[in-house]
Design an enzyme around this catalytic site. Structure first.
Site, PDB file in Angstrom:
ATOM      1  N   ASN A 125      -3.300 -56.938 -22.375  1.00 26.93           N
ATOM      2  CA  ASN A 125      -3.724 -58.097 -21.599  1.00 26.93           C
ATOM      3  C   ASN A 125      -5.036 -58.581 -22.206  1.00 26.93           C
ATOM      4  O   ASN A 125      -5.419 -59.752 -21.826  1.00 26.93           O
ATOM      5  CB  ASN A 125      -3.586 -57.703 -20.362  1.00 26.93           C
ATOM      6  CG  ASN A 125      -4.302 -56.334 -20.020  1.00 26.93           C
ATOM      7  OD1 ASN A 125      -4.038 -55.310 -20.501  1.00 26.93           O
ATOM      8  ND2 ASN A 125      -5.235 -56.219 -19.028  1.00 26.93           N
ATOM      9  N   CYS A 132     -20.145 -56.880 -15.514  1.00 25.32           N
ATOM     10  CA  CYS A 132     -20.293 -58.008 -14.159  1.00 25.32           C
ATOM     11  C   CYS A 132     -18.794 -58.182 -13.646  1.00 25.32           C
ATOM     12  O   CYS A 132     -18.514 -58.625 -12.428  1.00 25.32           O
ATOM     13  CB  CYS A 132     -21.070 -59.139 -14.665  1.00 25.32           C
ATOM     14  SG  CYS A 132     -22.951 -58.299 -14.431  1.00 25.32           S
ATOM     15  N   SER A 152       2.211 -53.676 -11.314  1.00 28.40           N
ATOM     16  CA  SER A 152       1.444 -52.474 -11.050  1.00 28.40           C
ATOM     17  C   SER A 152       2.400 -51.367 -10.343  1.00 28.40           C
ATOM     18  O   SER A 152       2.535 -50.380 -10.715  1.00 28.40           O
ATOM     19  CB  SER A 152       0.517 -52.674 -10.094  1.00 28.40           C
ATOM     20  OG  SER A 152      -0.263 -53.612 -10.556  1.00 28.40           O
ATOM     21  N   HIS A 203       4.692 -63.460 -12.471  1.00 33.20           N
ATOM     22  CA  HIS A 203       3.490 -64.487 -12.571  1.00 33.20           C
ATOM     23  C   HIS A 203       2.937 -64.504 -13.822  1.00 33.20           C
ATOM     24  O   HIS A 203       2.116 -65.581 -14.153  1.00 33.20           O
ATOM     25  CB  HIS A 203       2.634 -64.200 -11.479  1.00 33.20           C
ATOM     26  CG  HIS A 203       1.578 -62.804 -11.769  1.00 33.20           C
ATOM     27  ND1 HIS A 203       0.459 -62.772 -11.848  1.00 33.20           N
ATOM     28  CD2 HIS A 203       1.933 -61.583 -11.699  1.00 33.20           C
ATOM     29  CE1 HIS A 203      -0.118 -61.595 -12.128  1.00 33.20           C
ATOM     30  NE2 HIS A 203       1.173 -60.716 -11.902  1.00 33.20           N
ATOM     31  N   GLN A 240       2.673 -58.533 -20.256  1.00 30.93           N
ATOM     32  CA  GLN A 240       2.164 -59.424 -20.911  1.00 30.93           C
ATOM     33  C   GLN A 240       2.974 -60.223 -21.906  1.00 30.93           C
ATOM     34  O   GLN A 240       2.865 -61.362 -22.416  1.00 30.93           O
ATOM     35  CB  GLN A 240       0.813 -59.029 -21.669  1.00 30.93           C
ATOM     36  CG  GLN A 240      -0.302 -58.960 -20.802  1.00 30.93           C
ATOM     37  CD  GLN A 240      -1.104 -60.030 -20.143  1.00 30.93           C
ATOM     38  OE1 GLN A 240      -0.989 -61.214 -20.689  1.00 30.93           O
ATOM     39  NE2 GLN A 240      -1.648 -59.924 -18.941  1.00 30.93           N
TER      40      GLN A 240
HETATM   41  C1  LIG Z   1      -0.402 -55.276 -19.045  1.00 30.69           C
HETATM   42  C2  LIG Z   1      -0.322 -55.589 -17.505  1.00 30.69           C
HETATM   43  N1  LIG Z   1       0.127 -54.175 -16.764  1.00 30.69           N
HETATM   44  C3  LIG Z   1      -0.066 -54.454 -15.437  1.00 30.69           C
HETATM   45  C4  LIG Z   1      -0.426 -55.626 -14.925  1.00 30.69           C
HETATM   46  C5  LIG Z   1      -0.285 -55.881 -13.454  1.00 30.69           C
HETATM   47  O1  LIG Z   1       0.599 -56.517 -12.969  1.00 30.69           O
HETATM   48  P1  LIG Z   1       0.691 -57.005 -11.700  1.00 30.69           P
HETATM   49  O2  LIG Z   1      -0.700 -57.940 -11.099  1.00 30.69           O
HETATM   50  O3  LIG Z   1       1.838 -58.204 -11.239  1.00 30.69           O
HETATM   51  O4  LIG Z   1       0.782 -55.816 -10.496  1.00 30.69           O
HETATM   52  C6  LIG Z   1      -1.099 -56.747 -15.589  1.00 30.69           C
HETATM   53  C7  LIG Z   1      -1.514 -57.763 -14.799  1.00 30.69           C
HETATM   54  O5  LIG Z   1      -2.733 -58.032 -14.646  1.00 30.69           O
HETATM   55  C8  LIG Z   1      -1.095 -56.404 -16.878  1.00 30.69           C
HETATM   56  O6  LIG Z   1      -1.651 -57.485 -17.475  1.00 30.69           O
END
Ligand SMILES: Cc1ncc(COP(=O)(O)O)c(C=O)c1O
Lengths: 146, 395
Positions: free
Chosen positions: B151, B324, B71, B201, B179
Site C-alpha cells: 500500500n 507525524c 482489516s 473502497h 491494494q
Molecule cells: C494492504 C492493505 N491491507 C488492509 C487494509 C485495510 O483495509 P480496510 O481499511 O478496508 O479495513 C488496507 C487499507 O488501508 C491496505 O492497504
C-alpha cells in the site's frame, strides 16, 4: 481540521524565518531521526532581543511553534525570553493536537539554547537550569535524549 | 484545480458503483434472511453480487465471505489459519516486514498468545522471493501471509511463485490483495491462493465493505458470532447496498482493466520522471513491478507532513510515511524495512493515481512538488548541513 487557523497561518506564512550570519546566540534542539530540528538565532543589544530568526526541519506544528515562539520573544528582554513557556506558545496558537505538544517544548528549548549560547559567548554566568537538558525528554521517547 | 492523488488511501466511487449502491438503498431494503418475497429479492441480489466477485478472482461463490473491509478479512483469515494450525500442533507463521498493520498487529497478538512469527526481510525494492519463503517454511508452519502489492510503495510480490511453494509444502497461503484487487488480474486457482482479502473502497466501490475468499475445505473461525449469515461464519445482517456497490465497482474495473492500467501507468511514469529531477530524491519501491498508480519518493532534508500540508494548500491531496502522519514517533515501517534511515523516511511523499486523474493534473503535481521541496529545504537546518557537507547525503 487537524490544526487551528492560527497554526495554519504560522505554518503557511511563518514569521522571522531565515538565517542570521551575525547572530549573538544560536540554539539548536531536536533530532532529525525523530523528525524535528529547530534552530533559533538571536541578536541581543542591552539585554534586549532586537532580532530573531529561525530555521526548522519538521512538521507543520514544528514550523508554526518556531514562528510563534520567535514572535513572542522579539523585542523582549532576555529574562522575559527565558520565561517563555511551551504552554504560552500553545495558547497563542489556539492549541495543538496532543501528539504535537512536544513541538512547543522544542520551541521553548530552542529559545533557551540560543540564550545559553549568547551567555557562553559573552562569558556571562548562569544557573543550573540552563546548563543541562531541561528535562523534557519525555517529549521524544524514541530518542536516547538530545 | 484540486488533484486527488491519494487513491491508495481510498478512491472516489465509480458512477456504476454509486448508481448500484443508491438503487439498492432505495429499492432493495429487504433482509436477505427473510422468507417473504422482499427478503428473497434481496437474497437473490446478494448471491448475484457474490457470483460476480467470485468470478472476478476465479473462485466459487460459496468460497466468498463478505466482511466490513480489508482489516476484518485479514483478521479472520489469520486467526482462522492460526487456530487450525494449533489443533495440529503447528504454531509458526511466516509473513513480511512490510505488511499492512491489519496483518502485522494481528500477528503481534498471536505472538503474545504463543505463536511464533517469522518476519521475512524485503530487498531494497521491497521484494520478497519465493526462495525466501521456501527456506523459512518449517514442519510446524501453519500459515504464510504475504500481501499482493504494498500500500505504501506499490511493490508487487511474486504471488504465484509463493503460492506454488506453499501448495507444494502443504502450508496455507493468505494474500492481502486489498491494494491489488480491481487493478491487477487475480486468479486464486492459477496463483494457488488459499485465502484472499480485498476491500471495495480501494477500487471505486463504497467504504466499509470487503470480502474474504476462503478455499473450500478450510474451516473459518468466527470473529463475530450471531446469526447464520455468510454460511454461519460472519454474523450480522449483510450490508447489501455496499456489497452490491462493490460488485458493480469490481465488474467495472474488470471490464476496463487493460486500458485503465495502461492509462494510469503512463501517468505514473510521467510523474516519476517529472519528480526524479529533484536533487537528492529517491523512488521507493520496485521501478517496474509496482502498482499502476503508485509513486513514492523520499526527499532529503525535509519532513513529510509539512510537505503534505503545503501540497494540500496548493491543491494536491497526497500522503506521507513520516512519523507525524503515521500517528507514532517512528516513520513508516515499510520505508525503514527498505533500509531508509529514519531522517530520510520522514521526508517521504506518496502520490497514488487512478483512472480519474488527468495528464493536466499530473503536470500540476510536477510543477508544484519541486517548488514546495525547495521552499522547505530553504528553511531546513538539516538541508543546510547537508549542503555544507556537515552531514553526509545518503540519497
Ligand atoms: C494492504 C492493505 N491491507 C488492509 C487494509 C485495510 O483495509 P480496510 O481499511 O478496508 O479495513 C488496507 C487499507 O488501508 C491496505 O492497504
Amino acid at each position: 481540521m487537524l490544526y487551528s487557523d492560527k497554526v495554519m497561518d504560522h505554518f503557511t506564512n511563518p514569521r522571522n524565518v531565515g538565517k542570521m550570519d551575525d547572530a549573538d546566540g544560536v540554539g539548536e534542539v531536536g533530532n532529525a531521526k525523530c523528525g524535528d530540528i529547530m534552530r533559533i538565532f538571536i541578536k541581543v543589544e542591552d539585554d534586549i532581543i532586537t532580532d530573531v530568526k529561525f530555521n526548522t526541519f519538521g512538521c507543520a506544528s514544528a514550523i508554526a511553534t518556531s514562528s510563534m515562539a520567535t514572535e513572542m520573544i522579539k523585542g523582549k528582554s532576555i529574562k522575559e525570553a527565558l520565561e517563555l513557556s511551551n504552554k504560552a506558545v500553545v495558547e497563542a496558537l489556539d492549541g495543538l493536537p496532543t501528539n504535537k505538544i512536544h513541538c512547543s517544548v522544542l520551541a521553548e528549548e530552542a529559545v533557551r539554547a540560543a540564550v545559553k549560547d549568547y551567555y557562553d559567548r559573552n562569558g556571562i554566568e548562569y544557573g543550573d537550569e540552563l546548563k543541562s537538558c531541561p528535562g523534557h525528554c519525555e517529549s521524544c521517547e524514541s530518542c536516547a535524549g538530545h | 484545480m484540486y488533484v486527488y492523488a491519494d487513491n491508495a488511501a481510498t478512491t472516489a466511487m465509480s458512477p456504476a458503483a454509486l448508481a448500484a449502491t443508491i438503487a439498492a438503498m432505495q429499492e432493495c431494503y429487504g433482509n436477505p434472511s427473510s422468507l417473504h418475497s422482499i427478503g428473497q429479492e434481496a437474497a437473490e441480489k446478494l448471491e448475484a453480487a457474490r457470483a460476480t466477485m467470485a468470478a472476478g478472482i476465479n473462485a466459487q461463490p460459496r468460497e466468498i465471505y463478505f466482511t466490513s473491509g480489508g482489516s476484518e478479512a485479514d483478521n479472520q483469515a489469520i486467526f482462522s489459519a492460526a487456530l487450525l494450525g494449533k489443533k495440529k500442533g503447528k504454531m509458526h507463521i511466516i509473513t513480511t516486514s512490510i505488511e499492512h498493520h491489519a496483518v502485522l498487529h494481528t500477528l503481534k497478538r498471536l505472538e503474545k498468545e504463543g505463536w511464533e512469527i517469522t518476519l521475512l526481510p524485503v530487498d531494497k525494492d521491497g521484494m520478497i522471493s519465493a526462495q525466501q519463503v521456501a527456506d523459512a517454511i518449517r514442519e510446524d508452519t501453519c500459515l504464510v501471509t504475504i500481501m499482493f502489492a504494498n500500500n505504501e510503495i506499490g511493490t508487487i510480490q511474486p504471488v504465484a511463485e509463493i503460492g506454488a511453494i506453499c501448495r507444494e509444502k502443504g502450508v496455507l497461503f493468505h494474500c492481502d490483495a486489498v491494494q491489488a484487487a480491481g487493478h491487477l488480474p487475480i486468479d486464486v486457482e492459477a496463483m494457488q491462493i488459499d485465502m484472499l482479502s480485498l476491500a471495495a473502497h480501494k477500487f471505486h466501490g463504497p467504504k466499509g465493505v470487503g470480502l474474504l475468499y476462503v478455499r473450500k475445505g478450510i474451516i473459518l473461525h468466527n470473529l463475530i458470532e450471531g446469526g447464520a449469515q455468510e454460511r454461519g461464519k460472519r454474523a450480522g445482517t449483510e450490508y447489501l447496498p455496499g456489497i452490491i456497490g462493490m460488485a458493480a465497482a469490481f465488474q467495472d474495473c474488470l471490464e476496463h482493466m487493460e486500458e485503465s492500467t495502461a492509462y494510469v501507468q503512463k501517468l505514473r511514469d510521467k510523474l516519476i520522471q517529472g519528480l526524479s529531477g529533484i536533487p537528492h530524491s529517491i523512488l521507493n519501491g520496485h521501478p517496474e513491478k509496482r502498482l499502476p498508480g503508485n509513486v513514492n519518493m523520499c526527499f532529503e532534508g525535509i519532513e513529510g507532513e509539512s510537505l503534505l500540508l503545503w501540497l494540500d494548500q496548493n491543491g494536491i491531496a497526497a500522503s506521507s510515511g513520516s512519523a507525524c502522519t503515521s500517528g507514532s514517533l517512528d516513520p513508516s515501517h515499510v520505508l525503514l524495512a527498505l533500509g531508509r534511515p529514519h531522517e530520510v523516511a520522514h521526508g517521504s511523499l506518496r502520490l497514488t493515481l487512478s483512472e480519474y486523474n488527468t495528464e493536466e493534473e499530473v503536470d500540476h503535481i510536477i510543477a508544484t512538488v519541486p517548488k514546495v521541496v525547495e521552499y522547505l529545504r530553504g528553511i531546513s537546518p538539516v538541508w543546510e548541513k547537508l549542503e555544507k557537507g556537515e552531514l553526509p547525503h545518503v540519497i
